[in-house]
Design an enzyme around this catalytic site. Structure first.
Site, PDB file in Angstrom:
ATOM      1  N   ARG A  38     -69.164  -7.676   6.280  1.00 38.05           N
ATOM      2  CA  ARG A  38     -69.064  -7.874   7.659  1.00 38.05           C
ATOM      3  C   ARG A  38     -70.184  -8.683   8.221  1.00 38.05           C
ATOM      4  O   ARG A  38     -69.678  -9.421   9.371  1.00 38.05           O
ATOM      5  CB  ARG A  38     -69.172  -6.325   8.245  1.00 38.05           C
ATOM      6  CG  ARG A  38     -67.983  -5.681   7.944  1.00 38.05           C
ATOM      7  CD  ARG A  38     -67.847  -4.379   8.916  1.00 38.05           C
ATOM      8  NE  ARG A  38     -66.694  -3.506   8.632  1.00 38.05           N
ATOM      9  CZ  ARG A  38     -66.251  -2.482   9.220  1.00 38.05           C
ATOM     10  NH1 ARG A  38     -67.152  -2.013  10.172  1.00 38.05           N
ATOM     11  NH2 ARG A  38     -65.211  -1.933   8.906  1.00 38.05           N
ATOM     12  N   ASP A 150     -67.190   3.007  25.083  1.00 38.23           N
ATOM     13  CA  ASP A 150     -67.457   2.608  23.697  1.00 38.23           C
ATOM     14  C   ASP A 150     -68.701   1.883  23.421  1.00 38.23           C
ATOM     15  O   ASP A 150     -69.394   1.171  24.563  1.00 38.23           O
ATOM     16  CB  ASP A 150     -66.238   1.577  23.277  1.00 38.23           C
ATOM     17  CG  ASP A 150     -66.127   1.573  21.749  1.00 38.23           C
ATOM     18  OD1 ASP A 150     -65.356   2.378  21.197  1.00 38.23           O
ATOM     19  OD2 ASP A 150     -66.918   0.980  20.988  1.00 38.23           O
TER      20      ASP A 150
HETATM   21  C1  LIG Z   1     -62.316   3.911  14.738  1.00 35.91           C
HETATM   22  S1  LIG Z   1     -62.469   3.877  16.473  1.00 35.91           S
HETATM   23  C2  LIG Z   1     -61.545   5.147  17.306  1.00 35.91           C
HETATM   24  C3  LIG Z   1     -60.909   4.674  18.217  1.00 35.91           C
HETATM   25  C4  LIG Z   1     -59.856   5.744  19.138  1.00 35.91           C
HETATM   26  N1  LIG Z   1     -60.631   6.881  19.341  1.00 35.91           N
HETATM   27  C5  LIG Z   1     -58.787   6.021  18.174  1.00 35.91           C
HETATM   28  O1  LIG Z   1     -58.932   7.091  17.526  1.00 35.91           O
HETATM   29  O2  LIG Z   1     -57.946   5.206  17.879  1.00 35.91           O
HETATM   30  C6  LIG Z   1     -64.117   4.185  16.625  1.00 35.91           C
HETATM   31  C7  LIG Z   1     -64.670   3.477  17.777  1.00 35.91           C
HETATM   32  O3  LIG Z   1     -66.035   4.230  18.126  1.00 35.91           O
HETATM   33  C8  LIG Z   1     -67.217   3.250  18.476  1.00 35.91           C
HETATM   34  N2  LIG Z   1     -68.436   3.892  18.382  1.00 35.91           N
HETATM   35  C9  LIG Z   1     -69.235   3.767  17.019  1.00 35.91           C
HETATM   36  N3  LIG Z   1     -70.277   4.308  17.312  1.00 35.91           N
HETATM   37  C10 LIG Z   1     -70.339   4.740  18.577  1.00 35.91           C
HETATM   38  C11 LIG Z   1     -71.317   5.318  19.607  1.00 35.91           C
HETATM   39  N4  LIG Z   1     -72.567   5.715  18.922  1.00 35.91           N
HETATM   40  N5  LIG Z   1     -71.037   5.539  20.837  1.00 35.91           N
HETATM   41  C12 LIG Z   1     -69.851   5.106  21.266  1.00 35.91           C
HETATM   42  N6  LIG Z   1     -68.886   4.621  20.493  1.00 35.91           N
HETATM   43  C13 LIG Z   1     -69.146   4.307  19.282  1.00 35.91           C
HETATM   44  C14 LIG Z   1     -66.815   2.162  17.775  1.00 35.91           C
HETATM   45  O4  LIG Z   1     -67.102   0.801  18.412  1.00 35.91           O
HETATM   46  C15 LIG Z   1     -65.152   2.145  17.645  1.00 35.91           C
HETATM   47  O5  LIG Z   1     -64.620   1.312  18.612  1.00 35.91           O
END
Ligand SMILES: C[S@@+](CC[C@H](N)C(=O)[O-])C[C@H]1O[C@@H](n2cnc3c(N)ncnc32)[C@H](O)[C@@H]1O
Length: 281
Positions: A38, A150
Protein backbone atom coordinates in the site's frame (compact mmCIF):
# COMPACT_ATOMS: atom_id res chain seq x y z
CA UNK A 1 0.40 -4.72 23.93
CA UNK A 2 3.51 -3.11 22.46
CA UNK A 3 5.78 -5.63 20.85
CA UNK A 4 9.56 -5.32 20.89
CA UNK A 5 10.84 -3.57 17.76
CA UNK A 6 12.52 -5.84 15.27
CA UNK A 7 16.13 -4.75 14.61
CA UNK A 8 15.48 -5.13 10.86
CA UNK A 9 12.33 -3.04 10.69
CA UNK A 10 12.43 -0.50 13.54
CA UNK A 11 10.54 2.16 11.58
CA UNK A 12 7.82 -0.25 10.47
CA UNK A 13 7.32 -1.26 14.08
CA UNK A 14 7.02 2.35 15.23
CA UNK A 15 4.72 3.03 12.30
CA UNK A 16 2.42 0.16 13.26
CA UNK A 17 2.19 1.55 16.77
CA UNK A 18 1.49 5.05 15.45
CA UNK A 19 -1.32 3.78 13.20
CA UNK A 20 -2.79 1.81 16.07
CA UNK A 21 -2.82 4.82 18.36
CA UNK A 22 -4.24 7.19 15.73
CA UNK A 23 -6.81 4.95 14.06
CA UNK A 24 -7.32 1.89 16.27
CA UNK A 25 -6.32 -0.29 13.33
CA UNK A 26 -4.03 -3.06 14.45
CA UNK A 27 -1.42 -4.11 11.91
CA UNK A 28 0.08 -7.37 13.15
CA UNK A 29 3.50 -8.40 11.81
CA UNK A 30 1.67 -10.67 9.34
CA UNK A 31 0.49 -7.49 7.56
CA UNK A 32 4.01 -6.30 6.70
CA UNK A 33 3.53 -7.24 3.06
CA UNK A 34 0.24 -5.38 2.92
CA UNK A 35 1.91 -2.26 4.37
CA UNK A 36 4.67 -2.50 1.77
CA UNK A 37 2.19 -2.89 -1.07
CA UNK A 38 0.00 0.00 0.00
CA UNK A 39 2.91 2.37 0.59
CA UNK A 40 4.84 1.44 -2.55
CA UNK A 41 3.56 4.42 -4.55
CA UNK A 42 4.52 6.83 -1.77
CA UNK A 43 8.03 5.35 -1.60
CA UNK A 44 8.38 5.92 -5.35
CA UNK A 45 6.78 9.39 -5.19
CA UNK A 46 9.56 10.55 -2.85
CA UNK A 47 12.29 8.86 -4.90
CA UNK A 48 13.12 6.45 -2.07
CA UNK A 49 14.24 2.87 -2.38
CA UNK A 50 12.26 1.02 0.29
CA UNK A 51 9.50 1.25 2.88
CA UNK A 52 11.90 1.50 5.82
CA UNK A 53 13.57 4.65 4.49
CA UNK A 54 10.17 6.15 3.61
CA UNK A 55 8.86 5.45 7.11
CA UNK A 56 12.04 6.86 8.65
CA UNK A 57 11.34 10.15 6.86
CA UNK A 58 7.64 10.08 7.64
CA UNK A 59 8.21 9.45 11.34
CA UNK A 60 11.09 11.94 11.45
CA UNK A 61 8.76 14.66 10.16
CA UNK A 62 10.74 15.28 6.94
CA UNK A 63 7.79 14.68 4.61
CA UNK A 64 5.02 17.23 3.88
CA UNK A 65 2.48 17.84 6.67
CA UNK A 66 -0.41 16.09 4.93
CA UNK A 67 1.59 12.94 4.18
CA UNK A 68 0.35 11.15 7.29
CA UNK A 69 -3.26 11.78 6.17
CA UNK A 70 -2.45 10.25 2.80
CA UNK A 71 -0.88 7.25 4.48
CA UNK A 72 -3.88 6.71 6.76
CA UNK A 73 -6.10 6.79 3.68
CA UNK A 74 -3.91 4.14 2.08
CA UNK A 75 -3.79 1.91 5.14
CA UNK A 76 -7.56 1.79 5.69
CA UNK A 77 -9.46 -0.99 3.95
CA UNK A 78 -12.46 0.62 2.29
CA UNK A 79 -14.14 -2.42 0.75
CA UNK A 80 -17.89 -1.97 0.68
CA UNK A 81 -20.86 -2.65 -1.58
CA UNK A 82 -24.52 -1.87 -2.03
CA UNK A 83 -26.84 -4.33 -0.27
CA UNK A 84 -23.95 -5.94 1.60
CA UNK A 85 -25.37 -8.32 4.23
CA UNK A 86 -28.93 -7.63 3.01
CA UNK A 87 -30.72 -9.10 6.04
CA UNK A 88 -29.72 -5.94 7.96
CA UNK A 89 -31.67 -3.78 5.53
CA UNK A 90 -34.67 -6.12 5.83
CA UNK A 91 -34.52 -5.64 9.61
CA UNK A 92 -34.31 -1.89 9.08
CA UNK A 93 -37.51 -1.70 7.04
CA UNK A 94 -39.45 -4.53 8.68
CA UNK A 95 -38.69 -3.81 12.34
CA UNK A 96 -37.07 -0.41 12.89
CA UNK A 97 -39.01 1.75 10.39
CA UNK A 98 -42.49 0.67 11.62
CA UNK A 99 -41.42 1.32 15.24
CA UNK A 100 -40.29 4.81 14.33
CA UNK A 101 -43.42 5.45 12.25
CA UNK A 102 -45.53 4.52 15.28
CA UNK A 103 -43.79 7.30 17.26
CA UNK A 104 -45.20 9.97 14.93
CA UNK A 105 -48.43 11.91 15.29
CA UNK A 106 -50.90 12.87 12.56
CA UNK A 107 -49.26 15.57 10.45
CA UNK A 108 -46.01 15.20 12.44
CA UNK A 109 -44.17 12.12 11.24
CA UNK A 110 -41.31 10.90 13.43
CA UNK A 111 -37.77 11.09 12.07
CA UNK A 112 -35.66 7.95 11.88
CA UNK A 113 -31.99 8.77 12.51
CA UNK A 114 -29.46 6.33 11.09
CA UNK A 115 -25.69 6.56 11.51
CA UNK A 116 -23.36 4.61 9.26
CA UNK A 117 -20.31 4.83 11.53
CA UNK A 118 -17.64 3.58 9.12
CA UNK A 119 -19.34 4.57 5.91
CA UNK A 120 -16.48 4.19 3.42
CA UNK A 121 -17.69 5.53 0.06
CA UNK A 122 -21.34 5.54 1.07
CA UNK A 123 -22.84 2.32 -0.33
CA UNK A 124 -24.17 1.26 3.08
CA UNK A 125 -25.79 4.64 3.80
CA UNK A 126 -27.38 4.92 0.35
CA UNK A 127 -28.63 1.33 0.50
CA UNK A 128 -30.36 2.23 3.77
CA UNK A 129 -31.70 5.43 2.18
CA UNK A 130 -33.18 3.54 -0.79
CA UNK A 131 -34.78 0.95 1.48
CA UNK A 132 -36.23 3.58 3.81
CA UNK A 133 -37.58 5.57 0.88
CA UNK A 134 -39.17 2.36 -0.42
CA UNK A 135 -40.79 1.83 3.00
CA UNK A 136 -42.20 5.36 2.83
CA UNK A 137 -43.53 4.72 -0.66
CA UNK A 138 -45.09 1.54 0.73
CA UNK A 139 -47.16 3.61 3.16
CA UNK A 140 -45.08 3.89 6.35
CA UNK A 141 -45.33 7.49 7.48
CA UNK A 142 -41.96 8.66 8.79
CA UNK A 143 -39.09 10.87 7.79
CA UNK A 144 -35.43 9.92 7.88
CA UNK A 145 -31.96 11.43 8.10
CA UNK A 146 -28.75 9.51 7.56
CA UNK A 147 -25.28 10.44 8.74
CA UNK A 148 -22.25 8.64 7.36
CA UNK A 149 -18.85 9.12 8.98
CA UNK A 150 -15.43 7.78 8.14
CA UNK A 151 -11.81 8.34 9.06
CA UNK A 152 -10.78 8.59 5.42
CA UNK A 153 -11.30 12.07 3.96
CA UNK A 154 -11.03 10.59 0.48
CA UNK A 155 -13.93 8.24 1.21
CA UNK A 156 -16.03 11.04 2.73
CA UNK A 157 -15.51 13.14 -0.41
CA UNK A 158 -16.52 10.25 -2.63
CA UNK A 159 -19.56 9.47 -0.52
CA UNK A 160 -20.76 13.06 -0.66
CA UNK A 161 -20.24 13.07 -4.43
CA UNK A 162 -22.48 9.95 -4.62
CA UNK A 163 -21.15 8.94 -8.04
CA UNK A 164 -20.66 5.20 -8.61
CA UNK A 165 -19.36 3.10 -11.46
CA UNK A 166 -21.87 0.75 -13.02
CA UNK A 167 -19.64 -2.13 -11.86
CA UNK A 168 -20.39 -1.05 -8.26
CA UNK A 169 -24.11 -1.00 -8.92
CA UNK A 170 -24.58 -4.62 -9.98
CA UNK A 171 -26.03 -5.54 -6.57
CA UNK A 172 -28.71 -2.84 -6.73
CA UNK A 173 -32.06 -4.28 -7.92
CA UNK A 174 -32.88 -2.88 -11.40
CA UNK A 175 -36.06 -1.16 -10.23
CA UNK A 176 -34.20 0.72 -7.49
CA UNK A 177 -31.39 1.55 -9.90
CA UNK A 178 -33.92 3.20 -12.22
CA UNK A 179 -35.60 5.05 -9.38
CA UNK A 180 -32.61 6.26 -7.37
CA UNK A 181 -29.70 6.72 -9.82
CA UNK A 182 -29.20 9.09 -12.74
CA UNK A 183 -26.65 8.63 -15.47
CA UNK A 184 -25.10 11.71 -16.97
CA UNK A 185 -24.59 12.80 -20.57
CA UNK A 186 -21.22 14.20 -19.49
CA UNK A 187 -18.58 12.07 -21.27
CA UNK A 188 -16.40 12.36 -18.15
CA UNK A 189 -19.08 10.44 -16.26
CA UNK A 190 -19.56 7.67 -18.84
CA UNK A 191 -20.21 4.33 -17.14
CA UNK A 192 -21.16 6.11 -13.93
CA UNK A 193 -24.39 7.02 -12.19
CA UNK A 194 -25.24 9.45 -9.42
CA UNK A 195 -27.70 9.10 -6.56
CA UNK A 196 -30.78 11.27 -7.20
CA UNK A 197 -30.90 14.65 -5.39
CA UNK A 198 -33.96 13.66 -3.33
CA UNK A 199 -32.02 10.88 -1.66
CA UNK A 200 -28.73 12.81 -1.42
CA UNK A 201 -30.54 15.52 0.49
CA UNK A 202 -31.22 13.09 3.33
CA UNK A 203 -27.73 11.59 3.54
CA UNK A 204 -24.69 13.56 4.73
CA UNK A 205 -21.14 12.40 5.24
CA UNK A 206 -18.36 13.79 7.33
CA UNK A 207 -15.00 12.93 8.72
CA UNK A 208 -14.95 11.29 12.16
CA UNK A 209 -12.37 9.12 13.87
CA UNK A 210 -13.94 6.45 16.05
CA UNK A 211 -10.81 6.68 18.24
CA UNK A 212 -11.90 10.14 19.39
CA UNK A 213 -13.17 10.10 22.96
CA UNK A 214 -16.27 12.13 22.06
CA UNK A 215 -18.35 12.09 18.91
CA UNK A 216 -20.15 15.28 17.80
CA UNK A 217 -23.29 13.34 16.88
CA UNK A 218 -26.87 13.33 18.25
CA UNK A 219 -27.58 11.05 21.20
CA UNK A 220 -31.00 9.87 20.06
CA UNK A 221 -29.99 7.82 17.04
CA UNK A 222 -32.38 4.97 16.13
CA UNK A 223 -29.83 2.72 14.49
CA UNK A 224 -26.07 2.65 14.09
CA UNK A 225 -24.48 0.52 11.40
CA UNK A 226 -20.99 -0.42 12.60
CA UNK A 227 -20.17 -3.07 10.08
CA UNK A 228 -16.85 -4.47 8.97
CA UNK A 229 -14.74 -2.14 11.06
CA UNK A 230 -14.43 -3.77 14.50
CA UNK A 231 -12.44 -6.59 12.87
CA UNK A 232 -9.57 -4.15 12.33
CA UNK A 233 -9.44 -2.98 15.95
CA UNK A 234 -7.67 -4.53 18.93
CA UNK A 235 -9.93 -5.89 21.73
CA UNK A 236 -9.70 -2.82 24.01
CA UNK A 237 -10.51 -0.44 21.14
CA UNK A 238 -13.47 -2.58 20.02
CA UNK A 239 -14.96 -2.36 23.50
CA UNK A 240 -14.40 1.39 23.89
CA UNK A 241 -15.88 2.18 20.47
CA UNK A 242 -18.98 0.06 21.10
CA UNK A 243 -19.47 1.69 24.54
CA UNK A 244 -19.17 5.18 23.10
CA UNK A 245 -21.53 4.43 20.23
CA UNK A 246 -24.10 2.89 22.58
CA UNK A 247 -24.21 6.29 24.28
CA UNK A 248 -25.53 7.79 21.03
CA UNK A 249 -28.47 5.40 20.69
CA UNK A 250 -31.89 6.27 22.03
CA UNK A 251 -33.29 3.66 24.45
CA UNK A 252 -34.59 0.83 22.26
CA UNK A 253 -32.22 1.87 19.43
CA UNK A 254 -30.14 -0.70 17.56
CA UNK A 255 -26.47 -1.34 16.86
CA UNK A 256 -25.78 -3.51 13.82
CA UNK A 257 -22.36 -5.11 13.28
CA UNK A 258 -20.90 -7.24 10.49
CA UNK A 259 -21.45 -10.99 10.52
CA UNK A 260 -17.83 -11.61 11.54
CA UNK A 261 -18.08 -9.19 14.45
CA UNK A 262 -21.00 -10.26 16.64
CA UNK A 263 -18.82 -12.08 19.17
CA UNK A 264 -16.88 -8.95 20.04
CA UNK A 265 -19.79 -6.84 21.24
CA UNK A 266 -19.70 -6.86 25.04
CA UNK A 267 -21.56 -3.90 26.40
CA UNK A 268 -23.87 -3.88 29.40
CA UNK A 269 -26.10 -1.25 27.77
CA UNK A 270 -26.87 -3.56 24.83
CA UNK A 271 -28.63 -6.89 24.53
CA UNK A 272 -28.32 -9.18 21.54
CA UNK A 273 -31.60 -9.59 19.63
CA UNK A 274 -30.20 -11.32 16.51
CA UNK A 275 -26.73 -12.71 15.85
CA UNK A 276 -25.45 -9.34 14.58
CA UNK A 277 -28.06 -6.96 15.99
CA UNK A 278 -27.99 -5.43 19.48
CA UNK A 279 -30.62 -3.29 21.16
CA UNK A 280 -30.06 -0.60 23.76
CA UNK A 281 -31.84 -1.25 27.05
C1 LIG B 1 -14.27 -2.17 5.31
S1 LIG B 1 -14.94 -0.56 5.36
C2 LIG B 1 -16.60 -0.90 5.89
C3 LIG B 1 -17.61 -0.10 5.12
C4 LIG B 1 -19.07 -0.43 5.43
N1 LIG B 1 -19.37 -0.23 6.83
C5 LIG B 1 -19.42 -1.83 5.01
O1 LIG B 1 -19.61 -2.70 5.85
O2 LIG B 1 -19.51 -2.06 3.80
C6 LIG B 1 -14.18 0.09 6.85
C7 LIG B 1 -14.15 1.61 6.89
O3 LIG B 1 -13.78 2.00 8.21
C8 LIG B 1 -13.01 3.18 8.11
N2 LIG B 1 -12.23 3.34 9.35
C9 LIG B 1 -11.09 2.70 9.73
N3 LIG B 1 -10.67 3.14 10.92
C10 LIG B 1 -11.57 4.07 11.32
C11 LIG B 1 -11.68 4.90 12.46
N4 LIG B 1 -10.76 4.86 13.44
N5 LIG B 1 -12.72 5.77 12.53
C12 LIG B 1 -13.64 5.83 11.54
N6 LIG B 1 -13.59 5.07 10.43
C13 LIG B 1 -12.57 4.20 10.32
C14 LIG B 1 -12.16 2.96 6.88
O4 LIG B 1 -11.70 4.19 6.34
C15 LIG B 1 -13.14 2.22 5.96
O5 LIG B 1 -13.76 3.10 5.06
Amino acid sequence: MIEAASPKTPHRDRFRELIRSLTGISLPPSKVQMIDQRLRRRVVAFGLTDTESYLEQLLGGSLPDNELRTVIDLITTNTTSFFREPNHFDFLVETIAPKVAARGRPGRPARLKLWSAASSEGAEAYTAAMMLEEARRGGHDFDFAILGTDLSERMVERANAAVYGTDQLTTVPPELLRRYFLSSRDPGLAGKARVVPDLRRRVKFRNLNLMDTRYPVDRDVDVIFLRNILIYFDPATKEQVVDRLAGHLRPGGYLIVGHAESMVVRCSALRQVKPTIFQKN
